[in-house]
Write a protein that holds these residues in place. Structure first.
Motif, PDB file in Angstrom:
ATOM      1  N   LYS A  62       0.597  -1.511  -0.094  1.00 40.66           N
ATOM      2  CA  LYS A  62      -0.114   0.375   0.000  1.00 40.66           C
ATOM      3  C   LYS A  62       0.603   1.191  -0.084  1.00 40.66           C
ATOM      4  N   MET A  63       2.215   1.124   1.051  1.00 40.08           N
ATOM      5  CA  MET A  63       2.347   2.166   0.968  1.00 40.08           C
ATOM      6  C   MET A  63       3.024   2.800  -0.259  1.00 40.08           C
ATOM      7  N   GLY A  64       3.487   1.333  -1.676  1.00 42.21           N
ATOM      8  CA  GLY A  64       4.123   2.056  -2.782  1.00 42.21           C
ATOM      9  C   GLY A  64       5.341   1.505  -2.652  1.00 42.21           C
ATOM     10  N   VAL A  65       6.256   0.138  -2.015  1.00 38.10           N
ATOM     11  CA  VAL A  65       7.307   0.273  -1.554  1.00 38.10           C
ATOM     12  C   VAL A  65       7.886  -1.090  -2.950  1.00 38.10           C
ATOM     13  N   GLY A  66       8.782  -0.796  -4.036  1.00 39.27           N
ATOM     14  CA  GLY A  66       9.280  -1.659  -4.875  1.00 39.27           C
ATOM     15  C   GLY A  66      10.377  -2.925  -4.598  1.00 39.27           C
ATOM     16  N   ILE A  67      11.241  -2.681  -3.188  1.00 40.38           N
ATOM     17  CA  ILE A  67      12.018  -3.266  -3.414  1.00 40.38           C
ATOM     18  C   ILE A  67      12.495  -4.057  -1.633  1.00 40.38           C
ATOM     19  N   ILE A  68      12.035  -4.822  -1.673  1.00 40.98           N
ATOM     20  CA  ILE A  68      12.531  -5.104   0.380  1.00 40.98           C
ATOM     21  C   ILE A  68      14.298  -5.989   0.293  1.00 40.98           C
ATOM     22  N   TRP A  69      14.663  -4.923   1.037  1.00 36.54           N
ATOM     23  CA  TRP A  69      16.131  -5.231   1.607  1.00 36.54           C
ATOM     24  C   TRP A  69      16.018  -6.142   2.812  1.00 36.54           C
ATOM     25  N   ILE A  70      15.708  -7.092   2.993  1.00 42.21           N
ATOM     26  CA  ILE A  70      15.822  -8.263   4.718  1.00 42.21           C
ATOM     27  C   ILE A  70      17.821  -7.684   4.825  1.00 42.21           C
ATOM     28  N   MET A  71      17.808  -7.633   6.062  1.00 43.04           N
ATOM     29  CA  MET A  71      19.340  -7.798   6.643  1.00 43.04           C
ATOM     30  C   MET A  71      19.098  -9.217   6.347  1.00 43.04           C
ATOM     31  N   TYR A 347       5.091   8.985   3.576  1.00 51.54           N
ATOM     32  CA  TYR A 347       6.445   8.661   2.479  1.00 51.54           C
ATOM     33  C   TYR A 347       5.728   7.296   1.852  1.00 51.54           C
ATOM     34  N   THR A 348       3.770   7.528   1.804  1.00 48.45           N
ATOM     35  CA  THR A 348       3.256   6.492   1.214  1.00 48.45           C
ATOM     36  C   THR A 348       2.716   7.470  -0.396  1.00 48.45           C
ATOM     37  N   THR A 349       2.768   9.150   0.147  1.00 54.49           N
ATOM     38  CA  THR A 349       2.345   9.712  -0.892  1.00 54.49           C
ATOM     39  C   THR A 349       3.806  10.065  -1.930  1.00 54.49           C
ATOM     40  N   LEU A 350       4.679   9.867  -1.430  1.00 56.72           N
ATOM     41  CA  LEU A 350       6.143  10.030  -2.388  1.00 56.72           C
ATOM     42  C   LEU A 350       6.314   8.681  -3.233  1.00 56.72           C
ATOM     43  N   PHE A 351       6.421   7.824  -2.784  1.00 60.49           N
ATOM     44  CA  PHE A 351       6.981   6.556  -3.167  1.00 60.49           C
ATOM     45  C   PHE A 351       5.427   5.975  -3.621  1.00 60.49           C
ATOM     46  N   HIS A 352       4.599   6.803  -4.393  1.00 57.83           N
ATOM     47  CA  HIS A 352       3.502   6.663  -5.245  1.00 57.83           C
ATOM     48  C   HIS A 352       3.638   7.651  -6.542  1.00 57.83           C
ATOM     49  N   LEU A 353       4.192   8.830  -5.800  1.00 61.41           N
ATOM     50  CA  LEU A 353       4.307   9.547  -6.737  1.00 61.41           C
ATOM     51  C   LEU A 353       5.594   9.016  -7.883  1.00 61.41           C
ATOM     52  N   LYS A 354       6.800   8.974  -7.286  1.00 62.71           N
ATOM     53  CA  LYS A 354       7.499   8.159  -7.365  1.00 62.71           C
ATOM     54  C   LYS A 354       7.268   7.209  -9.100  1.00 62.71           C
ATOM     55  N   LYS A 355       6.390   6.293  -8.267  1.00 62.46           N
ATOM     56  CA  LYS A 355       5.794   4.858  -9.305  1.00 62.46           C
ATOM     57  C   LYS A 355       5.405   5.946 -10.540  1.00 62.46           C
ATOM     58  N   ARG A 356       4.750   6.744 -10.454  1.00 59.74           N
ATOM     59  CA  ARG A 356       4.071   7.307 -11.541  1.00 59.74           C
ATOM     60  C   ARG A 356       4.583   8.499 -12.250  1.00 59.74           C
ATOM     61  N   ASN A 357       4.963   9.209 -11.613  1.00 55.60           N
ATOM     62  CA  ASN A 357       5.733  10.376 -12.310  1.00 55.60           C
ATOM     63  C   ASN A 357       7.460  10.111 -13.208  1.00 55.60           C
ATOM     64  N   HIS A 358       7.511   9.979 -14.401  1.00 61.47           N
ATOM     65  CA  HIS A 358       8.564   9.885 -14.627  1.00 61.47           C
ATOM     66  C   HIS A 358      10.073  11.058 -14.675  1.00 61.47           C
ATOM     67  N   ALA A 359       9.695  11.884 -13.934  1.00 59.03           N
ATOM     68  CA  ALA A 359      10.532  12.452 -13.813  1.00 59.03           C
ATOM     69  C   ALA A 359      11.688  12.364 -12.996  1.00 59.03           C
ATOM     70  N   LEU A 360      10.871  11.768 -11.833  1.00 58.02           N
ATOM     71  CA  LEU A 360      11.445  10.646 -10.360  1.00 58.02           C
ATOM     72  C   LEU A 360      12.244   9.133 -10.349  1.00 58.02           C
ATOM     73  N   TRP A 361      11.943   8.589 -12.125  1.00 63.00           N
ATOM     74  CA  TRP A 361      12.324   7.451 -12.273  1.00 63.00           C
ATOM     75  C   TRP A 361      13.865   7.181 -11.915  1.00 63.00           C
ATOM     76  N   ASN A 362      14.239   6.067 -11.417  1.00 61.47           N
ATOM     77  CA  ASN A 362      15.860   6.112 -11.307  1.00 61.47           C
ATOM     78  C   ASN A 362      16.739   5.950 -12.225  1.00 61.47           C
ATOM     79  N   GLY A 363      18.330   7.049 -12.635  1.00 63.56           N
ATOM     80  CA  GLY A 363      19.240   6.548 -13.407  1.00 63.56           C
ATOM     81  C   GLY A 363      18.705   7.018 -14.762  1.00 63.56           C
ATOM     82  N   LEU A 364      19.104   6.791 -15.775  1.00 63.15           N
ATOM     83  CA  LEU A 364      18.576   7.101 -17.082  1.00 63.15           C
ATOM     84  C   LEU A 364      17.455   7.570 -16.980  1.00 63.15           C
TER      85      LEU A 364
END
Length: 445
Positions: A62-71, A347-364
């Protein structure tokens, strides 16, 4: 040259970058718009189990997490153990599951459940050293570095619970890659966060990445900040210098212009293809340097939001969504005190913004940062990121004093939606914006 440097700080020109490294890493498609969550299984619940953490997966979705890093999920060494439960990073068996957290079947169920929720799983990998009672100590002592007396040695004097491996031994490399591959084939994980990656030769990581990608496309996160880690091996490195700069700004030692100078200078040594992990906390910071509230003071929320908008992948460490204000014990059971907190919604608002707004995508795949000059650049850091018809503008008062802000030139388009209030806002040359101490605005097209 001084005039050019000044213009670069304002974002009006870009100075040439002479030392940027190359990167041939092919990122998994699913990582392009992902945010990452660090799970501390031991401290997640009083039980500290995989089963209890698995119950939380729908909330992370629900929060929009894409990757879970487990210690680290491996069994922990008992010889020279620190504290009652020992360090997660003193590995006794590279192919085993720590019974403290549950059974191998429990871990497999957790990975499968995360995948069913549309999330990926990476595990923490400790390739630099093992516990003193790892089977290799007796079966393959040649795998380890030794001193002049032929004795095993810790990687650094304070790490007395572990001993350093020797990557000059080719058979060690084969065994380590075999162990890494095991977790892909037996448990279906999606990659690794590699502990103290700069203490292991880069050519080993290059070799390992090539081998792992033959099994499945993996995501590799290095605990390190050497640009060459990105050349062939790693998708993402830690933005340590930026984390330190956040602290210096929060303490009044540096200001918004220093942030602009960092972005236009040291950060540019990383290839545009490189992902950088942006964070205000993680397990090391929380336990050893203090919570984000201790380190960032009244600016903590502003830096939280900023770390989600700058070029890179934002990290959320377990408990931050609950506003955890405690330094968690590292070698003992010390469960997070879960409670409702406004940061979860942020965090939920920001993570979902990142998912849908191409300006905030990663790398190239994401938009570059362009600083927007204001009337008070020492205190205010304003910037725009644009990509594929999407645009995000961040305006941050990085000071403890109120600021009256106006732009010498308005971004185009001039009308935006305020991400958090939903109100329409217009930017035009000369318009004055009043910002309270540490206040921020996030405007979206």
């Amino acid at each position: 040259m001084k005039k050019l440097a000044a213009l670069a700080l304002l974002g009006l020109i870009s100075l040439p970058v002479l030392a940027q490294t190359t990167s041939t890493v092919k990122h998994p498609v699913w990582s392009e718009n992902a945010a990452i969550y660090e799970a501390n299984i031991r401290q997640y619940s009083p039980e500290g189990s995989f089963k209890r953490f698995q119950e939380y997966l729908p909330e992370l979705k629900k929060m929009g997490v894409g990757i879970i890093w487990i210690m680290p999920v491996n069994p922990i060494g008992e010889k020279n153990r620190k504290g009652t439960l020992g360090s997660y990073y003193a590995v006794r068996d590279y192919k085993g599951v720590n019974p403290e957290f549950g059974t191998p079947a429990d871990f497999k169920n957790l990975v499968d459940a995360a995948h069913a929720q549309g999330m990926k799983v990476i595990i923490d990998w400790v390739a630099n050293h093992t516990a003193w009672d790892h089977p290799w100590v007796s079966s393959h002592p040649e795998y380890y570095l030794k001193n002049d007396k032929g004795e095993f040695v810790p990687p650094v004097p304070d790490w007395q619970d572990v001993i350093k491996l020797n990557y000059a031994n080719p058979q060690l490399r084969v065994a380590m890659i075999d162990a890494l591959t095991f977790w892909l084939t037996e448990y279906g994980i999606d990659g690794f966060r590699c502990d103290v990656a700069e203490m292991v030769p880069v050519d080993f990581w290059n070799e390992a990445r090539a081998a792992l990608d033959q099994v499945k496309p993996v995501f590799m996160l290095a605990e390190g900040e050497a640009p060459e880690l990105h050349e062939k091996a790693f998708d993402m490195t830690y933005a340590w210098q930026l984390k330190d700069l956040f602290g210096e700004i929060a303490n009044g030692k540096k200001n918004a212009n220093d942030l602009a100078a960092y972005m236009a200078g040291p950060e540019k040594k990383f290839n545009d293809n490189a992902y950088r992990m942006l964070h205000t906390s993680n397990h090391d910071l929380n336990s050893w340097e203090g919570t984000e509230f201790e380190r960032l003071g009244e600016g903590v929320e502003s830096f939280l939001v900023l770390s989600n908008l700058l070029k890179g992948m934002p990290l959320l460490y377990a408990g931050q969504e609950a506003g955890n204000t405690r330094r968690l014990e590292f070698f003992e059971r010390d469960p997070i005190q879960w409670k409702p907190h406004p940061y979860k919604a942020i965090y939920t608002t920001l993570f979902h913004l990142k998912k849908r707004n191409h300006a905030l995508w990663n790398g190239l795949e994401g938009g570059e940062q362009m600083r927007l000059p204001t009337t008070n650049d020492n205190a205010v850091y304003a910037f725009s990121r644009s990509k594929a018809g999407n645009q995000v503008i961040g305006i941050f008062n990085l000071s403890g004093q109120p600021q009256s802000v106006s732009f010498s030139a308005a971004p185009s388009p001039a009308r935006f939606k305020n991400l958090f209030s939903g109100a329409s806002e217009t930017l035009r040359p000369g318009k004055v914006m009043q910002l309270k101490p540490w206040e921020y605005r996030v405007l979206v097209k």
